[in-house]
Design a protein around this motif. Structure first.
Motif, PDB file in Angstrom:
ATOM      1  N   GLU A  91      -6.113 -21.884 -13.166  1.00  0.00           N
ATOM      2  CA  GLU A  91      -6.657 -23.071 -12.647  1.00  0.00           C
ATOM      3  C   GLU A  91      -6.252 -23.234 -11.052  1.00  0.00           C
ATOM      4  N   ILE A  92      -4.943 -22.993 -10.792  1.00  0.00           N
ATOM      5  CA  ILE A  92      -4.477 -23.085  -9.391  1.00  0.00           C
ATOM      6  C   ILE A  92      -5.226 -22.045  -8.595  1.00  0.00           C
ATOM      7  N   ILE A  93      -5.092 -20.802  -8.889  1.00  0.00           N
ATOM      8  CA  ILE A  93      -5.974 -19.953  -8.241  1.00  0.00           C
ATOM      9  C   ILE A  93      -7.511 -20.206  -7.908  1.00  0.00           C
ATOM     10  N   ALA A 140      -8.736 -23.200  -7.920  1.00  0.00           N
ATOM     11  CA  ALA A 140      -8.684 -24.471  -6.941  1.00  0.00           C
ATOM     12  C   ALA A 140      -8.691 -23.838  -5.461  1.00  0.00           C
ATOM     13  N   LEU A 141      -8.115 -22.871  -4.887  1.00  0.00           N
ATOM     14  CA  LEU A 141      -7.922 -22.278  -3.845  1.00  0.00           C
ATOM     15  C   LEU A 141      -8.980 -21.646  -3.300  1.00  0.00           C
ATOM     16  N   GLN A 142      -9.898 -21.190  -3.870  1.00  0.00           N
ATOM     17  CA  GLN A 142     -10.951 -20.293  -3.643  1.00  0.00           C
ATOM     18  C   GLN A 142     -11.864 -21.226  -2.741  1.00  0.00           C
ATOM     19  N   GLY A 143     -11.585 -22.636  -2.860  1.00  0.00           N
ATOM     20  CA  GLY A 143     -12.312 -23.362  -1.712  1.00  0.00           C
ATOM     21  C   GLY A 143     -11.799 -23.550  -0.481  1.00  0.00           C
ATOM     22  N   GLY A 144     -10.522 -22.831  -0.166  1.00  0.00           N
ATOM     23  CA  GLY A 144      -9.873 -22.968   0.880  1.00  0.00           C
ATOM     24  C   GLY A 144      -8.352 -23.755   0.635  1.00  0.00           C
ATOM     25  N   PRO A 145      -7.614 -23.546   1.626  1.00  0.00           N
ATOM     26  CA  PRO A 145      -6.120 -23.968   1.614  1.00  0.00           C
ATOM     27  C   PRO A 145      -5.846 -25.691   0.988  1.00  0.00           C
ATOM     28  N   ALA A 146      -4.654 -25.529   0.428  1.00  0.00           N
ATOM     29  CA  ALA A 146      -4.279 -26.906  -0.516  1.00  0.00           C
ATOM     30  C   ALA A 146      -3.074 -27.067  -0.387  1.00  0.00           C
ATOM     31  N   THR A 147      -2.709 -28.451  -0.407  1.00  0.00           N
ATOM     32  CA  THR A 147      -1.126 -28.685  -0.589  1.00  0.00           C
ATOM     33  C   THR A 147      -1.081 -28.783  -2.270  1.00  0.00           C
ATOM     34  N   ALA A 152      -3.065 -30.393  -7.457  1.00  0.00           N
ATOM     35  CA  ALA A 152      -3.023 -31.078  -8.584  1.00  0.00           C
ATOM     36  C   ALA A 152      -4.100 -32.176  -8.860  1.00  0.00           C
ATOM     37  N   ASP A 153      -4.675 -32.668  -7.737  1.00  0.00           N
ATOM     38  CA  ASP A 153      -6.062 -33.569  -7.745  1.00  0.00           C
ATOM     39  C   ASP A 153      -6.982 -32.678  -8.374  1.00  0.00           C
ATOM     40  N   LEU A 154      -7.134 -31.494  -7.772  1.00  0.00           N
ATOM     41  CA  LEU A 154      -8.546 -30.660  -8.217  1.00  0.00           C
ATOM     42  C   LEU A 154      -8.229 -30.196  -9.392  1.00  0.00           C
TER      43      LEU A 154
END
Length: 238
Positions: free
Chosen positions: A17-19, A21-28, A33-35
């Motif tokens: 899930e974390i990976i 979420a990052l397909q859309g671009g950089p994230a903190t 966690a929000d995504l």
């Protein structure tokens, strides 16, 4: 957000899930966690572990991004005639233009750099090779997406920095261009590489300073990149 498949192992599902979420671009960590709906502590712990495995890395703002190992795995899985013949074509294109030449392949929602030639350096698996980028911006993303079927086009345009009209222009012209940076300092031009059955299998791209590639880069280099992409496609037939 949930993953498209369930491995049956909770920690693997969360890492996936974390990976995703990052397909859309950089994230903190907080944004991930929000995504995903995962606890921030869980995201932070797993993201650090994925970073150690080089499945994630950090950008200049310390945000998490997809890591080089993902792209390297794709490159290893995609050993095919394209990579066997691409080196000389990239070297020649780089020499002709004095800019970086790169070969990209689309893998779902990301584009992966398969090979890179830099000025003065032969085309090899350089530090650019294996890098993965979202399919939401850049000339290479446009060249890879423009000839997809309507459903893929619709999905690809969601959240993209280019429009359906721009992709129609890519199909009409045969090349794509992008000028980005604040101020606009980097430009890229890309053209599709086609297989013997005329399917788009990769994108060949030039990237360099905007002042070198000109204000509208494709006017100067579009035909050059197109010709190189055609040559590469012809090499696949041999």
């Amino acid at each position: 957000m949930t993953t498209s498949t369930n491995s049956g192992v909770g920690v693997l599902n969360k890492a996936s899930e974390i990976i995703d979420a990052l397909q859309g671009g950089p994230a903190t960590s907080a944004e991930i966690a929000d995504l995903t709906g995962l606890p921030r502590s869980t995201v932070h712990r797993l993201a650090l572990a994925l970073e150690r495995l080089r499945l994630l890395s950090r950008d200049r703002q310390s945000r998490f991004v997809l890591g080089p190992r993902l792209g390297e795995l794709v490159v290893e899985a995609c050993r095919d005639p394209l990579l066997a013949v691409a080196g000389p074509v990239l070297d020649r294109l780089c020499d002709e233009t004095g800019t970086s030449a790169r070969l990209y392949r689309r893998m779902g929602s990301v584009r992966v750099c398969l090979m890179s030639a830099e000025p003065g350096i032969e085309a090899r698996q350089t530090e650019s090779a294996g890098a993965a980028f979202p399919m939401k911006s850049g000339a290479a993303a446009q060249a890879l997406l423009a000839w997809e079927d309507p459903d893929q086009l619709y999905q690809g345009l969601l959240g993209a920095q280019f429009s359906a009209a721009m992709l129609a222009g890519v199909r009409r012209q045969g090349w794509a261009q992008s000028v980005h940076g604040r101020p606009a300092t980097i430009a890229s031009v890309a053209a599709p590489v086609r297989s013997p059955n005329n399917r788009v299998v990769a994108a060949l791209a030039l990237s360099g300073p905007a002042e070198l590639l000109a204000r509208r880069p494709a006017l100067s280099y579009g035909r050059t990149v197109m010709n190189a992409a055609v040559r590469l496609g012809q090499e696949l037939v041999r």
